[in-house]
Design a protein around this motif. Sequence first.
Motif, PDB file in Angstrom:
ATOM      1  N   ARG A   1       0.865  -1.194   0.000  1.00 45.72           N
ATOM      2  CA  ARG A   1       0.000   0.000   0.000  1.00 45.72           C
ATOM      3  C   ARG A   1       0.889   1.227   0.000  1.00 45.72           C
ATOM      4  N   PHE A   2       0.484   2.219  -0.757  1.00 46.62           N
ATOM      5  CA  PHE A   2       1.252   3.462  -0.841  1.00 46.62           C
ATOM      6  C   PHE A   2       0.397   4.590  -0.293  1.00 46.62           C
ATOM      7  N   SER A   3       0.930   5.310   0.676  1.00 55.30           N
ATOM      8  CA  SER A   3       0.229   6.450   1.245  1.00 55.30           C
ATOM      9  C   SER A   3       1.066   7.676   0.945  1.00 55.30           C
ATOM     10  N   GLY A   4       0.719   8.372  -0.128  1.00 56.40           N
ATOM     11  CA  GLY A   4       1.598   9.453  -0.555  1.00 56.40           C
ATOM     12  C   GLY A   4       0.852  10.644  -1.097  1.00 56.40           C
ATOM     13  N   GLY A   5       1.589  11.713  -1.295  1.00 62.89           N
ATOM     14  CA  GLY A   5       1.029  12.906  -1.904  1.00 62.89           C
ATOM     15  C   GLY A   5       0.692  12.629  -3.359  1.00 62.89           C
ATOM     16  N   GLN A   6      -0.247  13.384  -3.897  1.00 63.95           N
ATOM     17  CA  GLN A   6      -0.624  13.225  -5.304  1.00 63.95           C
ATOM     18  C   GLN A   6       0.551  13.654  -6.172  1.00 63.95           C
TER      19      GLN A   6
ATOM     20  N   SER B   1       6.419  10.719  -3.765  1.00 57.33           N
ATOM     21  CA  SER B   1       7.033  10.360  -2.486  1.00 57.33           C
ATOM     22  C   SER B   1       5.915  10.068  -1.503  1.00 57.33           C
ATOM     23  N   GLY B   2       6.172   9.139  -0.619  1.00 60.72           N
ATOM     24  CA  GLY B   2       5.143   8.778   0.337  1.00 60.72           C
ATOM     25  C   GLY B   2       5.601   7.649   1.234  1.00 60.72           C
ATOM     26  N   VAL B   3       4.657   7.176   2.050  1.00 65.77           N
ATOM     27  CA  VAL B   3       4.983   6.161   3.039  1.00 65.77           C
ATOM     28  C   VAL B   3       4.672   4.768   2.475  1.00 65.77           C
TER      29      VAL B   3
ATOM     30  N   THR C   1       6.661  14.784   0.691  1.00 65.27           N
ATOM     31  CA  THR C   1       5.673  14.232   1.615  1.00 65.27           C
ATOM     32  C   THR C   1       6.283  14.239   3.011  1.00 65.27           C
TER      33      THR C   1
ATOM     34  N   GLN D   1      -3.266  11.441   4.474  1.00 62.38           N
ATOM     35  CA  GLN D   1      -3.889  10.164   4.822  1.00 62.38           C
ATOM     36  C   GLN D   1      -3.501   9.774   6.239  1.00 62.38           C
TER      37      GLN D   1
ATOM     38  N   LYS E   1       3.382   1.407   3.128  1.00 59.69           N
ATOM     39  CA  LYS E   1       2.529   0.804   4.155  1.00 59.69           C
ATOM     40  C   LYS E   1       2.433  -0.708   3.956  1.00 59.69           C
TER      41      LYS E   1
ATOM     42  N   GLY F   1       0.932  15.322   1.735  1.00 55.98           N
ATOM     43  CA  GLY F   1       1.701  15.865   0.625  1.00 55.98           C
ATOM     44  C   GLY F   1       2.026  17.323   0.885  1.00 55.98           C
TER      45      GLY F   1
ATOM     46  N   MET G   1       9.805   5.672   4.013  1.00 59.15           N
ATOM     47  CA  MET G   1       9.315   6.438   2.863  1.00 59.15           C
ATOM     48  C   MET G   1       9.992   5.985   1.581  1.00 59.15           C
TER      49      MET G   1
ATOM     50  N   ASN H   1      -2.819  16.992   0.089  1.00 60.82           N
ATOM     51  CA  ASN H   1      -3.637  15.846   0.506  1.00 60.82           C
ATOM     52  C   ASN H   1      -3.029  15.225   1.754  1.00 60.82           C
TER      53      ASN H   1
ATOM     54  N   SER I   1      10.564   7.260  -2.639  1.00 64.65           N
ATOM     55  CA  SER I   1      10.414   8.357  -3.593  1.00 64.65           C
ATOM     56  C   SER I   1      11.086   7.992  -4.903  1.00 64.65           C
TER      57      SER I   1
ATOM     58  N   MET J   1       0.585  10.769   6.902  1.00 63.54           N
ATOM     59  CA  MET J   1       1.403  11.431   5.890  1.00 63.54           C
ATOM     60  C   MET J   1       0.585  12.548   5.273  1.00 63.54           C
TER      61      MET J   1
END
Lengths: 433, 460
Positions: free
Chosen positions: A358-363, A371-373, B409, B379, A375, B389, A393, B377, A395, B387
């Motif tokens: 699962r990816f929890s990231g900015g659009q 880039s994102g967390v 992020t 979550q 999961k 953005g 994270m 955004n 990216s 997190m």
Amino acid sequence: MENREIAQYALEALKKAGADEAQCIVSRGKTDELNVDGGEFSLMRSLLNSSISLKVLKDHRKGVVSINKLDRESIDKAVADCIAAAESSMPDEAEVIAEISENADTNFISGALEPDKDRLFDRIQEFLTVVKKEYPKVIMEQLISEYSHTDMLYMNTNGVEFSYKAGGYGFSTMFSAHEGEKASSFIGYGANLNTLDEPFLEIGQQKILLEESGKQLSARPVDGKFVGTLVITPACLGEILSTIVGNFMSDSVIIDKTSPWIEKLGERVADERFTLSTIPLDDRIVCGERFTGEGYPSQNETLIENGILKSFKLSAYGSRKTGYARALNSSWNMEVQPGDTSLEEILSGIDKGLILNRFSGGQPGTNGDFSGVAKNSFLIENGKMTDAVSETMISGNLADILLHIRGISKERLCDGASVLPWIAFDGVTISGK
Amino acid sequence: MIQDRISQFKRDFSSHTELRAQVNTTRRIGFLGGNLVTNLRSEQGGVSARVYEGGVYGFSSSADYTEDSIRAVLKAAQENARFLDSRVRKGKGPFPVIGAGNRNLDLEFRDAEQKRYIDFAKEVDAYIAGKYPNLASRSIILRSECTEKLLVVSDGFDSHSRLPRTHMYVILTANTPEGSTVELVCMFGDSGDFESNFTAPEQLFPEIDRTYEELMKKAEGIYADAGLKDCVLHPNLAGILAHEAVGHTVEADLVLGGSVASHCLNRQVASELVTMIDFAHTLPDGSPAPLPVLVDDEGTPAEDAVLIENGILKGYMNNRESAQHFGVKPQGNARGYLFSDEPLIRMRNTGILPGKDKLEDMIAAIDDGYYLTETNNGQADTTGEFMFGVCMGYEIKHGKLGRAIRDTTISGVAFDMLKTVDMLSDTCVWSCNGTCGKKQPMAVGMGGPAVKCRVTIGGR
């Protein structure tokens, strides 16, 4: 009034009110839904749905109105609103109403047209019982399962008419594992189904994710920062591919020419083993699209073939605006062709990386930077999946990673909406603490 | 205004029942590079009923709003509740009584003609096209929404509410020296209808100019250095911090699902500087909250929910069922998005209270870190790992702002990260453009001050 009668009435009213061309989509349906919260049944929900959407062109000016009432008075008001919206609009020659397509089927039926509520209840109960027994650390935070039936009709003033009766089941789960005060990240999984013949546990990646949930109780952050290989699972790949298609191939980025692929039609944009299609007509897809909202019959389409960009994903409007071909469907039912190596073989060749569920990231922006967390994910070390990770994270750039595919698994999973493998991408920055 | 066809059915309620008529109105305009690509008017309305029996709910809805359809949804909701109760037999009793009452919130919604929206957005677009021809792309989204509800309940407060909000997003895209693109969004608007938010396009131009200047800095910007960093979060980010990092973990349904907050009641979860409240309808200075709620969709009169007080986790947000479970008073957090949506536990106006520091002092206190000013955004996770953005920010070097950074992020574990908060600014920013996703979407308000903390930033 029946759907056809409603559409005829609305189109005639629009013409009388001054429309040059118009289209109407009428839809009626029913949803029966069961909800589980905290592992227990909580809600049974029945919805009677209806909608009518009108699009009108007047002097090449567009107006769109959408309401959910099908009585004559409401439609009359919607017609007046739609004409007023068009008259207020700006002329745009690219706006059209579809012409008749030769030899196209016009009436479609798909899926289960009647629900089996008792069996649906039993399937959910069976799933909850198995989860409780086999995965005692897991809390089913939420489970939603439903039967939906839709009866839809498309009609326009050029004589195009389609009808579609479709019914199917769906389930979605959200769960996490718990032990004392330790907890895993939640993860969600879902699927669309034509029948209730198969237990929910056996569908797609559901069982794997439940098994892995318990292992995530001892998740730890990755040490430091490194550039490694990211193996994206089918549960996560659909979302990543949708972002790629949206960011690089859709109307907005092709019309304004901000897509990094704007000059790449017919050229290499991905590893030669990568082939991506949209397949709404495929038998594995539940109640897939049969015609687009613009009034064209849907066909399956290959967007990227052996790494070569074959088509953008444009609407008819986007096509006329840019001169590129219209996409043959507007669905997001994606298929990636399998590779010729097993997942195990791919993992065995990776020195250091992550398996991403699962990816929890900015659009990501139009340039594709993400880039994102990471999961519900696991470290890969020396060819083996090892520890679950937290606070880690990732990216990179979506266009770059497609050109740096290490491997595509020969195993694929189907969730009724897509058919996807595991894909390993090199060159992703992975950082922990 | 929604015609009252539902009150007459109140006498027929036999179990705990909520009956709601609702209309959601949307007006939307979209310009892309000078082309009007979206020109939409939409209305979604109907009636729904929810019935509680023995520990389970039955729900039914219909787009038809007639006496016959109201009767039918009441019957179907009752049958659904009975079916489920017969299969699961939880054997739970009724909710504690709230008592009857009535509260209305009728904010004005003047339904502007579509031409008003189009002409306004067109003028803003023309300004950008004329002044900034070097942009790679420009787009404008103008959205006005109004949710009107009429509610009658078997126990609790009946109500009528009308809650509009209107926002315009201006999205600018610039080319970077290396041949890619960067974007930045500026947002205008607030609760209220179009006319109360937008009077003259030229009033927006200074903020568009400022956004363009920032975009140019971002185009020349650098990637953040990934890792755990000292950061100042602009007040624009405080609301989403409150909402994502903490808010979701203290929604009682997620607490019952095992969220991190289930173990932390009355524990220190944040620095003593941090107090976080989900405001019902009025902010501490007496001004209206961005999206006021007087009565929720279960008929509970709304009051503030104190979540964290001086760093101690004090409570959760509840519906009537979870409030009964935890033995507390419900405070009006149960809301449904459309007429066909059952009420869920939702945040209303969630924010961190301001501190005593000045923003410039907070930046000056950082030797090597980042000042993060805009988010796009966010979550949450039930573990508290969040997190969001970041689409605009700057390096801080030796207490001074440096180069702009590209999109990144930030993330952390809420109850760890909040303990690192050592400064809060003395001013707050509140907004109501957020739409929270949790089975259904929901309009939410959020706000807070600038926050100095230590947080993990993504980068290269």
